[in-house]
Design an enzyme around this catalytic site. Structure first.
Site, short mmCIF file in Angstrom:
data_model
loop_
_atom_site.label_atom_id
_atom_site.label_comp_id
_atom_site.label_asym_id
_atom_site.label_seq_id
_atom_site.Cartn_x
_atom_site.Cartn_y
_atom_site.Cartn_z
N SER A 102 87.31 120.44 75.22
CA SER A 102 87.22 121.85 74.86
C SER A 102 88.41 122.59 75.45
O SER A 102 88.93 122.22 76.51
CB SER A 102 85.93 122.46 75.42
OG SER A 102 85.92 123.87 75.23
N TYR A 117 80.15 124.13 81.98
CA TYR A 117 80.74 123.57 80.77
C TYR A 117 82.22 123.30 80.97
O TYR A 117 82.72 122.21 80.64
CB TYR A 117 80.52 124.52 79.60
CG TYR A 117 80.98 123.97 78.27
CD1 TYR A 117 80.24 122.98 77.62
CD2 TYR A 117 82.13 124.43 77.65
CE1 TYR A 117 80.65 122.46 76.40
CE2 TYR A 117 82.55 123.94 76.43
CZ TYR A 117 81.80 122.95 75.81
OH TYR A 117 82.22 122.43 74.60
#
Length: 267
Positions: A129, A142
């Site tokens: 990501s 995350y």
């Protein structure tokens, strides 16, 4: 002979888009799902696999190799989101996130590397990501789990290069998928010190996903990487400002970059 591709988390979102794109390009595609029997609209076969369960990983990989005799490309796509003030995220949920986003891909790579080493060829693509490149407020876990996967990929590339195996990271920005509905949200606690800033940030994050890019852009990018003679270590896929934020992280003083993020999130 067509190349065999394994995509974890291939029943929806980015994984499904990649699988359908490669399937129509003539690849032999296998996707995975924890409950493949519940998925009725997949154009490619789905095998049962839970990245948090080593036995299910080994069984799925063995089944594909027994059927096809090889495994050319593995795309570690399965992942889950998580939001919340770090202080208010249950430790168990932090561990669960790392089990899926970090330890799961590691176990998948461990399961496929012997076959690729025997073939003297193979490509592993880890989907990370853009959030992996920076610590984002209320997405700390995350960012950390995806960032850890980025770094371990860098190291593993060097360990397996002499075997003819290539590994790369692909960091997507915001895409219009169902990740928001599947992520763990630490609850908004009435009267919490984080109630207002976390609530505002959560709303902004969900809006970004809803207005995100088409997952087919990721599929096209993956196809180009597969056909690259020497894949790069890192790829970023997303709108210009999301990718440019990584450049700014490299060149700006830490506190200036931090201020920029805080302004963006209105903190």
């Amino acid at each position: 002979m067509s190349k065999v591709v394994l995509i974890t988390g291939g029943s929806s979102g980015i994984g499904k888009s990649i699988g359908e794109f490669l399937y129509h390009k003539g690849y032999i595609v296998y996707g995975t799902s924890r409950n493949p029997e519940l998925v009725l609209n997949s154009v490619f076969p789905l095998v049962a696999l839970d990245v948090r369960n080593v036995e299910s990983i080994q069984e799925a990989v063995s089944k594909i190799i027994a059927t096809t005799g090889k495994l050319d490309i593995v795309i570690n796509n399965a992942g889950v989101g998580i939001t919340g003030a770090l202080e208010e995220i249950p430790t168990e949920e932090i561990k669960n996130n790392f089990e899926t986003n970090f330890f799961g891909p590691i176990e998948v790579m461990k399961a496929v590397l012997p076959q690729m080493r025997n073939q003297k060829s193979g490509l592993i693509i880890n989907i990370t990501s853009i959030a992996a490149y920076m610590g984002l407020p209320y997405r700390s876990v995350y960012s950390a789990s995806k960032g850890a996967l980025e770094l371990i990929t860098e190291a593993l590339r060097m360990e397996v290069k002499s075997f003819g195996i290539k590994i790369t990271n692909v960091a997507p920005g915001d895409f219009a998928t169902n990740i928001a509905s599947g992520r763990f949200h630490a609850p908004l606690v009435k009267g919490s010190a984080y109630e207002i800033p976390y609530g505002n940030t959560l709303k902004m994050m969900d809006e970004h996903v809803v207005s995100g890019s088409n997952p087919n852009e990721m599929a096209t990018a993956i196809y180009k990487i597969i056909n690259a003679k020497e894949p790069k270590i890192h790829y970023k896929v997303g709108i210009f400002m999301q990718k440019f934020s990584i450049v700014l992280k490299r060149v700006l003083p830490d506190k200036v970059y931090e201020k920029m993020l805080m302004n963006h999130y209105k903190l």
